[in-house]
Design an enzyme around this catalytic site. Structure first.
Site, PDB file in Angstrom:
ATOM      1  N   GLU A 161       1.207  -0.981   0.037  1.00 12.12           N
ATOM      2  CA  GLU A 161       0.495   0.313  -0.028  1.00 12.12           C
ATOM      3  C   GLU A 161       0.984   1.198  -0.093  1.00 12.12           C
ATOM      4  O   GLU A 161       0.274   1.879   0.554  1.00 12.12           O
ATOM      5  CB  GLU A 161      -0.913  -0.368   1.198  1.00 12.12           C
ATOM      6  CG  GLU A 161      -1.699  -0.695   1.045  1.00 12.12           C
ATOM      7  CD  GLU A 161      -2.679  -1.032   2.244  1.00 12.12           C
ATOM      8  OE1 GLU A 161      -2.854  -0.652   3.493  1.00 12.12           O
ATOM      9  OE2 GLU A 161      -3.287  -2.538   2.608  1.00 12.12           O
ATOM     10  N   GLU A 266      -6.507 -11.151   0.017  1.00 12.51           N
ATOM     11  CA  GLU A 266      -7.306 -10.565   0.820  1.00 12.51           C
ATOM     12  C   GLU A 266      -8.646  -9.959   0.269  1.00 12.51           C
ATOM     13  O   GLU A 266      -9.473  -9.139   0.366  1.00 12.51           O
ATOM     14  CB  GLU A 266      -6.380  -8.911   1.312  1.00 12.51           C
ATOM     15  CG  GLU A 266      -5.276  -8.572   1.374  1.00 12.51           C
ATOM     16  CD  GLU A 266      -5.122  -7.771   2.111  1.00 12.51           C
ATOM     17  OE1 GLU A 266      -5.473  -6.732   2.951  1.00 12.51           O
ATOM     18  OE2 GLU A 266      -2.869  -7.223   2.447  1.00 12.51           O
TER      19      GLU A 266
HETATM   20  O1  G3I Z   1      -2.444  -4.951  19.353  1.00 13.34           O
HETATM   21  C1  G3I Z   1      -3.634  -4.696  19.767  1.00 13.34           C
HETATM   22  C2  G3I Z   1      -4.771  -5.476  20.974  1.00 13.34           C
HETATM   23  O2  G3I Z   1      -3.123  -5.012  21.621  1.00 13.34           O
HETATM   24  C3  G3I Z   1      -5.745  -5.307  21.907  1.00 13.34           C
HETATM   25  O3  G3I Z   1      -6.163  -6.141  23.092  1.00 13.34           O
HETATM   26  C4  G3I Z   1      -6.455  -5.642  20.632  1.00 13.34           C
HETATM   27  C5  G3I Z   1      -8.042  -5.073  21.092  1.00 13.34           C
HETATM   28  O4  G3I Z   1      -8.950  -5.387  19.580  1.00 13.34           O
HETATM   29  O5  G3I Z   1      -6.373  -4.850  19.381  1.00 13.34           O
HETATM   30  C6  G3I Z   1      -5.043  -5.238  18.599  1.00 13.34           C
HETATM   31  O6  G3I Z   1      -4.718  -4.883  17.998  1.00 13.34           O
HETATM   32  C7  G3I Z   1      -5.477  -4.966  16.124  1.00 13.34           C
HETATM   33  C8  G3I Z   1      -4.870  -5.519  15.192  1.00 13.34           C
HETATM   34  O7  G3I Z   1      -5.686  -5.658  14.186  1.00 13.34           O
HETATM   35  C9  G3I Z   1      -4.823  -7.165  15.940  1.00 13.34           C
HETATM   36  O8  G3I Z   1      -5.394  -7.949  15.754  1.00 13.34           O
HETATM   37  C10 G3I Z   1      -6.055  -3.480  15.435  1.00 13.34           C
HETATM   38  O9  G3I Z   1      -6.961  -3.057  16.547  1.00 13.34           O
HETATM   39  C11 G3I Z   1      -7.061  -3.467  14.281  1.00 13.34           C
HETATM   40  O10 G3I Z   1      -7.190  -2.237  13.945  1.00 13.34           O
HETATM   41  C12 G3I Z   1      -5.847  -4.537  13.528  1.00 13.34           C
HETATM   42  O11 G3I Z   1      -6.555  -4.809  12.278  1.00 13.34           O
HETATM   43  C13 G3I Z   1      -6.102  -5.157  11.565  1.00 13.34           C
HETATM   44  C14 G3I Z   1      -6.099  -3.986  10.322  1.00 13.34           C
HETATM   45  O12 G3I Z   1      -4.876  -4.772   8.901  1.00 13.34           O
HETATM   46  C15 G3I Z   1      -4.501  -3.545  10.853  1.00 13.34           C
HETATM   47  O13 G3I Z   1      -3.105  -4.042  10.733  1.00 13.34           O
HETATM   48  C16 G3I Z   1      -7.208  -6.570  10.705  1.00 13.34           C
HETATM   49  O14 G3I Z   1      -7.325  -7.309  11.857  1.00 13.34           O
HETATM   50  C17 G3I Z   1      -6.247  -6.922   9.854  1.00 13.34           C
HETATM   51  O15 G3I Z   1      -7.212  -7.745   8.980  1.00 13.34           O
HETATM   52  C18 G3I Z   1      -6.471  -5.783   8.624  1.00 13.34           C
HETATM   53  O16 G3I Z   1      -5.468  -6.575   7.838  1.00 13.34           O
HETATM   54  C19 G3I Z   1      -5.271  -5.447   6.660  1.00 13.34           C
HETATM   55  C20 G3I Z   1      -4.203  -6.128   5.624  1.00 13.34           C
HETATM   56  O17 G3I Z   1      -3.029  -6.529   7.037  1.00 13.34           O
HETATM   57  C21 G3I Z   1      -3.749  -4.886   4.953  1.00 13.34           C
HETATM   58  N1  G3I Z   1      -4.368  -4.756   3.525  1.00 13.34           N
HETATM   59  C22 G3I Z   1      -5.733  -3.901   3.835  1.00 13.34           C
HETATM   60  C23 G3I Z   1      -6.269  -4.904   5.419  1.00 13.34           C
HETATM   61  C24 G3I Z   1      -7.555  -4.652   6.142  1.00 13.34           C
HETATM   62  O18 G3I Z   1      -7.368  -3.100   6.873  1.00 13.34           O
END
Ligand code: G3I
Length: 375
Positions: A161, A266
């Site tokens: 991205e 994805e």
């Molecule tokens: O690490 C924290 C944890 O400490 C906390 O307890 C928990 C509570 O909600 O949150 C955790 O972080 C979350 C993380 O995923 C790990 O589980 C974040 O809130 C959450 O926003 C995060 O979302 C991920 C997102 O990428 C951001 O990294 C999604 O699961 C994941 O599906 C999404 O994947 C991305 C691809 O990597 C790249 N392309 C877009 C795609 C969708 O956004």
């Protein structure tokens, strides 16, 4: 007479055996086996799935998918939280699982503007570092990860991205400090760290002509510098009607014509309203959840279930048509309950974007995907 009886009995036995074998064959048909001659069928695994907490789910992952990606575990903030601290617990586990199950393992992702800790860009005085210091940190990050998994991770989303939807470069911290060189450096380090691994650029909204053109230009710039890029991942965070099949096909062909492999990465199809017409996966674009925005809280109406199945059938017909070019189709999750789409672009909604429902049962969309290859 006895001979006749024997023949009849063995005939019945043979028929029974053949039909048992056929039933067994039908029972064993999965996404993985149905598309075995065409492309890998992948899934992104969340934390609990990597720990194999549920044995039924672990078997499903093994039987249905021929490729695995970590949904979050390899992102910089988790795998390399501090300058000299790497946390390989989850990556070791998913790589071991993929190797055990003979699944093509994807390293998602080495360099991404999201989920990268602040320290990567700063010195001890909280000031921004210069490009050579940033490149040094990137090299350390890439070498350590790719060196550890050499021969066990088959392909990497080296840069994720880095483009805006109009094909220009995203003003990320990586770009602000390193300019476009940060991308060239990432691919250079990755090729050195594991010469056998495939190297990809991965982005969303690649169905948009300007963005796809930008990615192809980037790949050509890499190649003209003698650097290797093997393919481009088109993230499939799509809806029931958008983007059109024509738009997707045009981008597949553009990437193919640039001499690159195409991966549909994805993949998930939202069925929920999108009042702001948010597309792709820009995590900063979001809106409030309310009853209107979350209409299927207690279940999905048959008509929408059918529309989802039809959309998946149409997409897989297109992917199958381009099976010489497409090397992998990866779903962003295994089942609806785990999908990030339940929280984006509005938090706390109930979405149904994948092929397995919240209790891991295959949905009509699953049968539709098998149906494309007549299985
Ligand atoms: O690490 C924290 C944890 O400490 C906390 O307890 C928990 C509570 O909600 O949150 C955790 O972080 C979350 C993380 O995923 C790990 O589980 C974040 O809130 C959450 O926003 C995060 O979302 C991920 C997102 O990428 C951001 O990294 C999604 O699961 C994941 O599906 C999404 O994947 C991305 C691809 O990597 C790249 N392309 C877009 C795609 C969708 O956004």
């Amino acid at each position: 007479m006895k001979a006749l009886q024997f023949l009849t009995i063995s005939g019945v036995f043979l028929t029974l055996t053949i039909s048992c074998v056929q039933t067994e064959k039908m029972e064993k048909m999965t996404l993985r086996t149905a598309y075995a001659d065409d492309f890998y069928i992948g899934a992104a695994l969340g934390w609990g799935q990597i720990l194999a907490e549920d044995s039924v789910e672990s078997s499903l992952i093994k039987n249905e998918f021929s490729s695995l990606s970590p949904e979050n575990a390899m992102k910089w903030m988790y795998v390399h939280p501090k300058p000299d601290t790497f946390n390989f617990e989850y990556t070791d586990k998913i790589v071991a699982m993929a190797n055990r199950n003979d699944q093509f393992m994807i390293g998602h992702t080495l360099i991404w503007h999201n989920q990268t800790p602040e320290w990567v860009f700063k010195d001890g005085n909280d000031a921004l570092i210069d490009s050579s210091a940033l490149f040094g940190r990137m090299k350390h990050h890439i070498n350590t990860i790719m060196g550890r998994y050499q021969g066990r991770i088959g392909g990497y989303d080296v840069v994720n991205e880095a483009l805006n939807d109009d094909g220009t470069f995203r003003e990320s911290m990586f770009y602000q400090i390193g300019g476009v060189d940060f991308i060239y450096k990432a691919f250079e380090y990755a090729a050195q760290a594991d010469p056998e691994a495939e190297l990809y650029y991965n982005d969303y909204s690649m169905n948009r002509a300007e963005k796809c053109d930008g990615a192809v230009r980037l790949a050509e710039a890499l190649k003209s510098r003698g650097l290797r890029i093997d393919g481009i991942g088109m993230q499939g965070h799509w809806g029931l009607d958008r983007p059109t099949l024509e738009e997707i096909e045009t981008s597949i062909l553009k990437i193919r014509n640039a001499g690159l492999k195409v991966m549909i990465t994805e993949l998930d199809i939202t069925v929920l309203p999108n009042p702001r017409n948010v597309e792709g996966a820009d995590l900063s674009a979001s809106f409030e959840n309310n009853a209107e925005a979350n209409p299927y809280k207690v279940g999905l109406p048959d008509s929408v279930q059918e529309a989802l199945a039809q959309r998946y059938a149409d997409l897989f017909k297109l992917f199958h048509k381009h099976r010489e070019t497409i090397t992998r189709v990866t779903f962003w999750g295994v089942h609806d309950g785990q999908s990030w789409k339940n929280n984006w672009p509005a938090r706390g909604r109930t979405d149904y974007p994948l092929l397995f429902d919240r209790s891991l049962a295959p949905k009509p969309a699953y049968q539709a995907v098998l149906g494309v290859v007549g299985k």
